[in-house]
Write a protein that holds these residues in place. Structure first.
Motif, short mmCIF file in Angstrom:
data_model
loop_
_atom_site.label_atom_id
_atom_site.label_comp_id
_atom_site.label_asym_id
_atom_site.label_seq_id
_atom_site.Cartn_x
_atom_site.Cartn_y
_atom_site.Cartn_z
N UNK A 1 0.89 -1.35 0.11
CA UNK A 1 -0.16 0.04 0.09
C UNK A 1 0.88 1.16 0.02
N UNK A 2 2.24 1.15 0.50
CA UNK A 2 2.94 2.16 0.35
C UNK A 2 3.10 2.88 -1.02
N UNK A 3 3.15 1.88 -1.97
CA UNK A 3 3.32 2.30 -3.45
C UNK A 3 4.56 2.78 -3.88
N UNK A 4 5.63 2.27 -3.34
CA UNK A 4 7.03 2.58 -3.89
C UNK A 4 7.34 2.33 -5.26
N UNK A 5 8.05 3.07 -6.00
CA UNK A 5 8.46 2.74 -7.33
C UNK A 5 9.34 1.64 -7.45
N UNK A 6 9.93 1.59 -8.59
CA UNK A 6 10.80 0.25 -9.09
C UNK A 6 12.18 0.62 -8.44
N UNK A 7 12.59 1.93 -8.56
CA UNK A 7 13.90 2.19 -8.09
C UNK A 7 13.91 2.11 -6.47
N UNK A 8 12.86 2.29 -5.68
CA UNK A 8 12.97 2.24 -4.20
C UNK A 8 12.88 0.83 -3.90
N UNK A 9 12.09 0.06 -4.53
CA UNK A 9 11.99 -1.37 -4.27
C UNK A 9 13.47 -2.18 -4.59
N UNK A 10 13.95 -1.70 -5.55
CA UNK A 10 15.05 -2.20 -5.96
C UNK A 10 16.27 -1.91 -4.82
N UNK A 11 16.53 -0.74 -4.47
CA UNK A 11 17.51 -0.12 -3.47
C UNK A 11 17.05 -0.91 -2.05
N UNK A 12 15.87 -1.06 -1.84
CA UNK A 12 15.63 -1.75 -0.44
C UNK A 12 16.16 -3.21 -0.53
N UNK A 13 15.71 -3.85 -1.44
CA UNK A 13 16.21 -5.14 -1.73
C UNK A 13 17.69 -5.40 -1.72
N UNK A 14 18.44 -4.52 -2.41
CA UNK A 14 19.83 -4.46 -2.37
C UNK A 14 20.30 -4.25 -0.86
N UNK A 15 19.77 -3.18 -0.25
CA UNK A 15 20.45 -2.86 1.14
C UNK A 15 19.96 -4.18 1.90
N UNK A 16 18.94 -4.73 1.91
CA UNK A 16 18.59 -5.90 2.82
C UNK A 16 19.66 -6.92 2.51
N UNK A 17 19.91 -7.29 1.37
CA UNK A 17 20.83 -8.22 0.69
C UNK A 17 22.08 -8.00 1.22
N UNK A 18 22.55 -6.70 1.45
CA UNK A 18 23.91 -6.27 1.67
C UNK A 18 24.01 -6.53 3.46
N UNK A 19 22.98 -6.38 3.94
CA UNK A 19 22.93 -6.65 5.48
C UNK A 19 23.05 -8.03 5.69
N UNK A 20 22.37 -8.81 5.08
CA UNK A 20 22.59 -10.23 5.33
C UNK A 20 23.79 -10.61 4.96
N UNK A 21 24.51 -10.22 3.98
CA UNK A 21 26.08 -10.53 3.78
C UNK A 21 26.79 -10.10 4.75
N UNK A 22 26.59 -9.19 5.58
CA UNK A 22 27.24 -8.63 6.49
C UNK A 22 26.76 -9.25 7.94
N UNK A 23 26.05 -10.28 7.92
CA UNK A 23 25.53 -11.04 9.07
C UNK A 23 24.40 -10.04 10.10
N UNK A 24 23.84 -8.96 9.67
CA UNK A 24 22.98 -8.11 10.05
C UNK A 24 21.66 -8.67 9.79
N UNK A 25 20.75 -8.37 10.81
CA UNK A 25 19.22 -9.00 10.53
C UNK A 25 18.74 -7.62 9.79
N UNK A 26 17.91 -8.10 8.76
CA UNK A 26 17.54 -7.09 7.84
C UNK A 26 16.24 -6.43 8.16
N UNK A 27 15.85 -6.02 9.67
CA UNK A 27 14.90 -5.76 10.38
C UNK A 27 14.80 -4.37 10.03
#
Length: 228
Positions: free
Chosen positions: A87-113
């Motif tokens: 419902x937030x209605x984010x665009x493709x750029x924002x969705x991609x940035x969020x996905x990449x950021x959370x993937x980076x957090x996981x690689x660094x062994x951080x919880x992507x909360x």
């Protein structure tokens, strides 16, 4: 530091080494501004570095304030994990940035909360949320229902607020990439930092002004400045 530098001036060999370390291309910018005088060019580079360091704190405060202010506004409307809510209605750029950021957090062994994700998203991401959003039409999905409330002390349209923060983002990136800033109207840049902070929180703006070194640096004699 200043008195020590006067008593133990830099040697010609040291100055030559620094010019090489800076790279001929980068040093050329300062040479051109110093009429070809290498000593003046190094002094100008030193001043540029001191000014960049001075701006770091105020810029950091505005960036953190924007991030947390927008996050709170979106969380009130769409929940703490607003970036996972369709419902937030984010665009493709924002969705991609969020996905990449959370993937980076996981690689660094951080919880992507939510706290880690919000903290890891770039300044550019947050500024983009104030933009038009393309086909996502952020004016309707983000600005009117949520983000307009993030600027209680700015009676301005979304376009104006986005433009001013985007200008600040460009300035911040120049400093982050160690680019020259000495040719800019730095007093105006500093005034903009305080203005944008005040749009969100006047008390935070006052705190930034109280602790900022920028007025002192702008008024300083360049010959007395040191890198550290």
């Amino acid at each position: 530091m200043t008195s020590e530098r006067k008593e133990n001036p830099d040697t010609p060999a040291m100055l030559a080494a620094v010019r090489t370390s800076l790279s001929p291309e980068r040093f050329a910018t300062y040479l051109r501004a110093s009429a070809g005088d290498p000593d003046l060019a190094l002094r100008l580079h030193t001043r540029n570095t001191a000014l960049s360091a001075g701006f770091y704190g105020p810029l950091q405060s505005v960036e953190l304030t924007l991030r947390n202010t927008l996050h709170r506004a979106l969380a009130r409307r769409y929940g703490a994990a607003w970036f996972d809510n369709p419902a937030t209605g984010l665009n493709a750029y924002a969705i991609t940035e969020i996905a990449q950021t959370r993937a980076k957090l996981k690689r660094g062994r951080y919880v992507p909360d939510a706290p880690h994700t919000v903290a890891a998203l770039s300044f550019g991401f947050w500024v983009a949320l104030l933009g038009p959003g393309g086909s996502a039409n952020y004016a309707m999905t983000l600005w009117r229902p949520a983000l307009s409330a993030a600027f209680p002390h700015a009676r301005l349209p979304r376009k104006t607020i986005h433009r001013e923060f985007d200008h600040l983002r460009t300035f911040r990136n120049r400093i982050a990439h160690h680019e020259p800033i000495f040719t800019r109207h730095l007093a105006a840049d500093y005034a903009k930092i305080l203005t944008l902070a005040g749009w969100m929180c006047p008390l935070t703006r006052d705190w930034i002004a109280r602790h900022s070194r920028i007025p002192t640096l702008l008024a300083a004699d360049p010959a007395q400045e040191s890198l550290f």
